[in-house]
Design a protein around this motif. Sequence first.
Motif, PDB file in Angstrom:
ATOM      1  N   MET A  82       0.813  -1.216   0.000  1.00 35.86           N
ATOM      2  CA  MET A  82       0.000   0.000   0.000  1.00 35.86           C
ATOM      3  C   MET A  82       0.849   1.271   0.000  1.00 35.86           C
ATOM      4  N   GLU A  83       2.048   1.213   0.562  1.00 37.14           N
ATOM      5  CA  GLU A  83       2.899   2.400   0.648  1.00 37.14           C
ATOM      6  C   GLU A  83       3.816   2.485  -0.576  1.00 37.14           C
ATOM      7  N   PRO A  84       4.203   3.718  -1.001  1.00 39.89           N
ATOM      8  CA  PRO A  84       5.167   3.856  -2.106  1.00 39.89           C
ATOM      9  C   PRO A  84       6.480   3.143  -1.773  1.00 39.89           C
ATOM     10  N   LEU A  85       7.134   2.605  -2.824  1.00 37.73           N
ATOM     11  CA  LEU A  85       8.383   1.869  -2.631  1.00 37.73           C
ATOM     12  C   LEU A  85       9.538   2.717  -3.141  1.00 37.73           C
ATOM     13  N   PRO A  86      10.461   3.123  -2.293  1.00 38.90           N
ATOM     14  CA  PRO A  86      11.583   3.935  -2.768  1.00 38.90           C
ATOM     15  C   PRO A  86      12.540   3.127  -3.646  1.00 38.90           C
ATOM     16  N   VAL A  87      12.999   3.753  -4.735  1.00 41.62           N
ATOM     17  CA  VAL A  87      13.969   3.125  -5.637  1.00 41.62           C
ATOM     18  C   VAL A  87      15.101   4.115  -5.867  1.00 41.62           C
ATOM     19  N   THR A  88      16.339   3.661  -5.724  1.00 38.83           N
ATOM     20  CA  THR A  88      17.494   4.515  -5.963  1.00 38.83           C
ATOM     21  C   THR A  88      17.798   4.534  -7.458  1.00 38.83           C
ATOM     22  N   SER A  89      18.029   5.729  -8.016  1.00 36.09           N
ATOM     23  CA  SER A  89      18.222   5.837  -9.469  1.00 36.09           C
ATOM     24  C   SER A  89      19.340   4.931  -9.959  1.00 36.09           C
ATOM     25  N   PHE A  90      20.442   4.864  -9.209  1.00 36.35           N
ATOM     26  CA  PHE A  90      21.574   4.080  -9.706  1.00 36.35           C
ATOM     27  C   PHE A  90      21.299   2.573  -9.756  1.00 36.35           C
ATOM     28  N   SER A  91      20.328   2.125  -8.977  1.00 41.73           N
ATOM     29  CA  SER A  91      19.958   0.703  -9.065  1.00 41.73           C
ATOM     30  C   SER A  91      19.385   0.377 -10.436  1.00 41.73           C
ATOM     31  N   LEU A  92      18.809   1.392 -11.087  1.00 41.07           N
ATOM     32  CA  LEU A  92      18.264   1.195 -12.433  1.00 41.07           C
ATOM     33  C   LEU A  92      19.278   1.561 -13.514  1.00 41.07           C
ATOM     34  N   LEU A  93      19.964   2.697 -13.315  1.00 43.96           N
ATOM     35  CA  LEU A  93      20.896   3.202 -14.346  1.00 43.96           C
ATOM     36  C   LEU A  93      22.038   2.234 -14.604  1.00 43.96           C
ATOM     37  N   LEU A  94      22.621   1.736 -13.525  1.00 41.79           N
ATOM     38  CA  LEU A  94      23.804   0.876 -13.677  1.00 41.79           C
ATOM     39  C   LEU A  94      23.357  -0.543 -14.011  1.00 41.79           C
ATOM     40  N   GLY A  95      23.031  -0.755 -15.260  1.00 46.15           N
ATOM     41  CA  GLY A  95      22.558  -2.079 -15.684  1.00 46.15           C
ATOM     42  C   GLY A  95      21.314  -1.991 -16.561  1.00 46.15           C
ATOM     43  N   ARG A  96      20.908  -0.716 -16.929  1.00 50.15           N
ATOM     44  CA  ARG A  96      19.746  -0.542 -17.798  1.00 50.15           C
ATOM     45  C   ARG A  96      18.590  -1.427 -17.343  1.00 50.15           C
ATOM     46  N   ARG A  97      18.368  -1.422 -16.021  1.00 43.08           N
ATOM     47  CA  ARG A  97      17.351  -2.330 -15.476  1.00 43.08           C
ATOM     48  C   ARG A  97      15.967  -1.695 -15.523  1.00 43.08           C
ATOM     49  N   SER A  98      14.946  -2.548 -15.478  1.00 39.84           N
ATOM     50  CA  SER A  98      13.561  -2.070 -15.474  1.00 39.84           C
ATOM     51  C   SER A  98      12.848  -2.504 -14.200  1.00 39.84           C
ATOM     52  N   PHE A  99      11.990  -1.609 -13.714  1.00 42.04           N
ATOM     53  CA  PHE A  99      11.145  -1.871 -12.551  1.00 42.04           C
ATOM     54  C   PHE A  99       9.708  -1.784 -13.062  1.00 42.04           C
ATOM     55  N   ALA A 100       8.976  -2.894 -13.029  1.00 48.68           N
ATOM     56  CA  ALA A 100       7.687  -2.969 -13.726  1.00 48.68           C
ATOM     57  C   ALA A 100       6.600  -3.561 -12.832  1.00 48.68           C
ATOM     58  N   GLY A 101       5.382  -3.581 -13.348  1.00 52.12           N
ATOM     59  CA  GLY A 101       4.259  -4.209 -12.649  1.00 52.12           C
ATOM     60  C   GLY A 101       3.398  -4.965 -13.639  1.00 52.12           C
ATOM     61  N   SER A 102       2.525  -5.820 -13.132  1.00 51.81           N
ATOM     62  CA  SER A 102       1.666  -6.616 -14.013  1.00 51.81           C
ATOM     63  C   SER A 102       0.398  -6.994 -13.254  1.00 51.81           C
ATOM     64  N   ALA A 103      -0.747  -6.952 -13.952  1.00 49.55           N
ATOM     65  CA  ALA A 103      -2.031  -7.299 -13.327  1.00 49.55           C
ATOM     66  C   ALA A 103      -2.690  -8.456 -14.075  1.00 49.55           C
ATOM     67  N   ILE A 104      -3.093  -9.445 -13.389  1.00 54.61           N
ATOM     68  CA  ILE A 104      -3.701 -10.686 -13.898  1.00 54.61           C
ATOM     69  C   ILE A 104      -3.271 -11.006 -15.334  1.00 54.61           C
ATOM     70  N   GLY A 105      -4.207 -11.272 -16.239  1.00 53.35           N
ATOM     71  CA  GLY A 105      -3.882 -11.592 -17.629  1.00 53.35           C
ATOM     72  C   GLY A 105      -5.177 -11.546 -18.417  1.00 53.35           C
ATOM     73  N   GLY A 106      -5.075 -11.507 -19.741  1.00 51.15           N
ATOM     74  CA  GLY A 106      -6.275 -11.489 -20.577  1.00 51.15           C
ATOM     75  C   GLY A 106      -6.955 -12.856 -20.588  1.00 51.15           C
ATOM     76  N   ILE A 107      -8.134 -12.919 -21.210  1.00 54.42           N
ATOM     77  CA  ILE A 107      -8.891 -14.177 -21.225  1.00 54.42           C
ATOM     78  C   ILE A 107      -8.147 -15.243 -22.023  1.00 54.42           C
ATOM     79  N   ALA A 108      -7.633 -14.889 -23.211  1.00 57.64           N
ATOM     80  CA  ALA A 108      -6.924 -15.888 -24.030  1.00 57.64           C
ATOM     81  C   ALA A 108      -5.686 -16.399 -23.292  1.00 57.64           C
ATOM     82  N   GLU A 109      -4.986 -15.492 -22.620  1.00 52.06           N
ATOM     83  CA  GLU A 109      -3.782 -15.906 -21.889  1.00 52.06           C
ATOM     84  C   GLU A 109      -4.143 -16.755 -20.665  1.00 52.06           C
ATOM     85  N   THR A 110      -5.293 -16.477 -20.060  1.00 51.82           N
ATOM     86  CA  THR A 110      -5.747 -17.282 -18.922  1.00 51.82           C
ATOM     87  C   THR A 110      -6.035 -18.712 -19.388  1.00 51.82           C
TER      88      THR A 110
END
Length: 350
Positions: free
Chosen positions: A274-302
């Motif tokens: 429920m609370e915001p999650l702090p992320v340090t910029s260098f954790s993403l920059l040094l490695g071209r990393r991505s921080f993402a999210g995902s919600a359930i899936g579509g009907i065909a994928e289910t």
Amino acid sequence: METKDIKAFGTEAAEAPLKTLDIKRRAVQAHDVEIEILYCGICHSDLHSARNEWHGTMYPIVPGHEIVGRVTKVGDHVKNFKVGQLAGVGCMVDSCRECDHCKNDLEQYCDEGSILTFNSPDKHLGGHTFGGYSQSIVVDENYVLHISDKLDLAGVAPLLCAGITTYSPLKHWKVGPGQKVGIVGIGGLGHMGIKLAKAMGAHVVVFTTSISKFDAAKELGADEVVLSTDPAQMAKHAKSLNFILDCVSAEHNIDSYLNLLKVDGTLTLVGAPMEPLPVTSFSLLLGRRSFAGSAIGGIAETQEMLDFCAEHNITADIELIGVNEVNDAYERLLKGDIKYRFVIDMASLK
Ligand SMILES: [Zn+2]
Ligand SMILES: [Zn+2]
């Protein structure tokens, strides 16, 4: 519109325990499938919604979106379901069907907002939708899933939410053989994530805050288990993971996981702190990393996920209960006292 009176299990107020309620289902329309509900899983969002913890709950509420049952009636224009077949319903029962996302099998991201199985506006009867803690449900066939008779049906129910929530990101980020994949947390979501990532051929590393869960993680298929509170154990995996599926809904240190990713690695949230999650910029920059999210899936994928699970003999690990145990189950869920999903035997609802 004609309706049918049925029994359900829900609550009329955030503070009140769940109890037996009388609700109405619409009469089967041309494109509808009526399903007698055999089993319904208990998802954490059932509890949040029943207690209005995410706000906006409309009462009375009947939770439940991990539904498995048998078709008892079909409308005149239904093509893909027959009376007597097994069927499932997950988190959605409708969507606009016209936006780009609906047209591309991503109904869960419908521009209009998909119609959720419970607590969404009901365009047929007015009021709001009622979920799977009930004797039956009527759903347009486009939002109904086929269920294999090869698997234990009670263990299949949680696939409709916990299964697709973890399967969809694993597929989207192309998890497979030769990859090292992290699963953070071993609960309803995490235990499915471990089984699915393993079946997809990945080397699975499970992260937990509790040594007591090491054996359980291995039994679920983990190749390695890491105590996330031990910096030395974490350091061993630095810059080594292709993908991390983060299934934790409590506050936790995202940076410490981002630093375990290889270049171009992704950490995807499926838990919902429920609370915001702090992320340090260098954790993403040094490695071209991505921080993402995902919600359930579509009907065909289910459907694809259900077929994958039937092929690989995957179900959720469950504890089967009667409706009269639901209120106790909610208390145990809050304590994490469940391996790993409660499923209600709906035959117990009289
Ligand atoms: Zn759910
Ligand atoms: Zn749409």
